[in-house]
Design a protein around this motif. Structure first.
Motif, PDB file in Angstrom:
ATOM      1  N   TYR A  40      51.919  60.690  73.823  1.00  0.00           N
ATOM      2  CA  TYR A  40      53.093  61.521  73.553  1.00  0.00           C
ATOM      3  C   TYR A  40      53.474  62.297  74.807  1.00  0.00           C
ATOM      4  O   TYR A  40      52.708  62.384  75.766  1.00  0.00           O
ATOM      5  N   ARG A  41      54.637  62.927  74.735  1.00  0.00           N
ATOM      6  CA  ARG A  41      55.085  63.786  75.843  1.00  0.00           C
ATOM      7  C   ARG A  41      54.051  64.887  76.111  1.00  0.00           C
ATOM      8  O   ARG A  41      53.479  65.444  75.172  1.00  0.00           O
ATOM      9  N   ASP A  87      57.881  59.487  74.215  1.00  0.00           N
ATOM     10  CA  ASP A  87      58.199  60.625  75.085  1.00  0.00           C
ATOM     11  C   ASP A  87      59.322  61.436  74.430  1.00  0.00           C
ATOM     12  O   ASP A  87      60.483  61.368  74.818  1.00  0.00           O
ATOM     13  N   ARG A  88      58.942  62.210  73.411  1.00  0.00           N
ATOM     14  CA  ARG A  88      59.929  62.939  72.619  1.00  0.00           C
ATOM     15  C   ARG A  88      59.447  64.372  72.376  1.00  0.00           C
ATOM     16  O   ARG A  88      58.312  64.700  72.651  1.00  0.00           O
ATOM     17  N   PHE A  99      61.963  61.593  62.908  1.00  0.00           N
ATOM     18  CA  PHE A  99      62.719  60.661  63.738  1.00  0.00           C
ATOM     19  C   PHE A  99      63.170  59.486  62.867  1.00  0.00           C
ATOM     20  O   PHE A  99      62.397  58.992  62.032  1.00  0.00           O
ATOM     21  N   ARG A 105      58.511  53.015  65.631  1.00  0.00           N
ATOM     22  CA  ARG A 105      57.569  53.660  66.554  1.00  0.00           C
ATOM     23  C   ARG A 105      56.126  53.329  66.166  1.00  0.00           C
ATOM     24  O   ARG A 105      55.297  52.977  66.997  1.00  0.00           O
TER      25      ARG A 105
END
Ligand code: ADP
Length: 483
Positions: A40-41, A87-88, A99, A105
């Motif tokens: 992930y981000r 990357d959110r 989302f 995803r």
């Protein structure tokens, strides 16, 4: 293992703790474990080996990097790097909204995990263990498209439900979009009230399904707790069972915890008072002798309906009239933040609040409080009550799921009690149980007995890991015999 969370990398709740604690315990037993999760981000693991490839699942086609890291605990972690997907601003959603492409995803996560295992130079996994709906497509793909991953064709498939309330429920359009076989859209497969549920997929295609406490396993067979899955779970028969989560007793240890200003143990509790003072300080509450003598009730929780906040709201006046100080640490729904903020505004010297995710404050709350309140409507396992026990903080809980399995309620002359629980959930009952607990707090002999019973409970992962190994062995045997 495939999971959407793993502590300390990515955590919103108990799932992350389990996916850190269980693999570490398994390696201590001599097994080799690889955990695959999204990158992930903000997640920047160092010392990784990086490989690259193309991941494909119907309309989802993405370039992916696998960042592989050997942990000090010998657990190998693989981070799936796919910026378009992960990357959110959040793991599952942002601004209170999921989302829209979560099916894609986490479909990608499943394929990326399987492709990694297929190409991996190490020995083929004998068991694939998927966690929660986010990895529900892992067993589904292995069972419906086995030729794509021949190295995994004989692996035992285990699926663990950490919370049935999160179902990964999507429109059936997902099936053709991800080029899944329509056979998955049946009652025996992932079909769920004419939608497609990744959670249902997970339990339908695995050899064994587990959940995180024996009590929750029984409860989820009933309509009250089963969320519509009770029929599917019933049909699993002996292939569905509960294994109580452990806790990481190296991280959650009052004798060594680096996040505490002072340490303590069952035989020397002096440091706990120091923690109580620091806790009051961190929540901007008075710290005089009066305040230190008054019981502190802690809540560390996601602020969601599941955790029983409506009962607290119902009983707010009664609770606030009790001679106690409250500290509340949580994030979640605005209405519960507002509820606690209003209580703080009305009783600023008795109610301390912090709305955020803060590991340090969570540890301090467990250590510095006298009581820990967890009135969940349902609770698959719950970790905080086990942390509380270890830190000599007496839990007050609703008798459901793992809370019921871990707390032995106080009754006069009851031996081995370690907390308080109430059975018919309501605000009135919660308040009555809190009143009873606070009364006992002023009986130092009885209270010390409650604390020491809890501190002596062993909830380390080793026991749970052995039970998982038994399930893995059975899943492997079934996979060999049936496929
Ligand atoms: P759930 O998984 O339903 O959230 P658990 O009790 O199983 O509930 O696990 C919650 C985990 O998350 C615990 O490790 C708890 O300490 C942690 N936690 C929850 N909220 C916070 C917060 N605001 N700050 C720090 N840790 C938190």
């Amino acid at each position: 293992m495939v999971s959407s969370e793993m502590a300390p990398w990515a955590k919103t709740g108990g799932l992350a703790d389990v996916v850190a604690g269980l693999p570490a315990a398994l390696t201590r037993l001599g097994h080799r474990v690889t955990v695959v999760l999204p990158k992930y981000r903000g997640l920047d693991p160092t010392d990784c080996r990086v490989t690259t490839g193309e991941v494909s699942l119907g309309a989802v086609q993405q370039q992916v990097q696998w960042h592989t890291r050997e942990g000090a605990d010998h657990v190998r972690t693989v981070f799936v790097d796919c910026p378009a997907m992960f990357d959110r601003a959040g793991y599952y959603g942002a601004g209170g909204q999921d989302f829209a492409d979560n099916a894609d995803r986490f479909g990608l996560l499943a394929v990326a995990a399987l492709d990694f295992a297929e190409a991996d130079g190490a020995a083929a996994p004998t068991v694939v263990h998927a966690h929660d709906w986010q990895s529900g497509l892992v067993p589904t793909l292995l069972r419906t498209q086995p030729r794509r991953w021949p190295r995994l064709s004989r692996a035992g498939l285990v699926f663990t439900i950490h919370n049935l309330a999160y179902q990964g429920r999507f429109s059936k359009d997902v099936v053709p979009r991800l080029a899944l076989d329509w056979r998955v859209f049946t009652m025996e497969g992932g079909e769920f009230w004419n939608d497609f549920s990744y959670l249902k997929c997970g339990l339908a295609y695995s050899d064994y399904t587990t959940t995180v406490s024996p009590r929750y396993a029984v409860e989820t067979l009933t309509p009250e707790f089963g969320y519509g899955f009770e029929g599917a779970l019933q049909s699993l028969g002996e292939r569905y069972l509960g294994i109580l989560n452990g806790i990481d007793t190296t991280i959650w240890n009052p004798e060594t915890d680096p996040l505490l200003p002072a340490h303590f143990s069952a035989s020397d509790l002096a440091g706990k008072r120091e923690c109580k003072r620091a806790l009051l300080n961190q929540f901007y509450l008075p710290q005089g002798d009066d305040a230190l003598a008054r019981p502190v009730v802690a809540i560390v929780s996601r602020l969601v309906a599941q955790k029983g906040f409506d009962w607290i709201y119902e009983a707010a006046d009664e609770l606030m009239a009790l001679d106690a100080t409250w500290v509340v640490l949580g994030t979640g729904e605005t209405k519960y933040e507002q509820m606690w903020q209003a209580m703080h505004d009305r009783h600023p010297s008795r109610v301390g609040v912090y709305f955020g995710f803060d590991e340090g404050r969570a540890h301090l709350a467990e250590a510095g409080a006298d009581l820990f309140l967890m009135p969940s409507l349902f609770e698959p396992c719950g970790l905080n009550q086990m942390y509380s026990l270890r830190y000599g903080t007496v839990p007050v809980v609703h008798a459901v799921g793992g809370l019921d399995d871990t707390i032995r309620t106080y009754r006069p002359n009851a031996r081995h009690a370690n907390g308080f629980k109430f059975t018919n959930g309501s605000g009135a009952e919660l308040a009555a149980t809190m009143r009873q607990a606070l009364r006992l707090f002023h009986n130092p002999v009885q209270w010390a007995r409650l604390m020491s019973e809890g501190m002596a409970d062993d909830h380390s992962w080793d026991q749970a890991a052995r039970e998982y190994v038994r399930v893995y062995k059975r899943a492997r045997r079934d996979a060999r015999d049936l496929r």
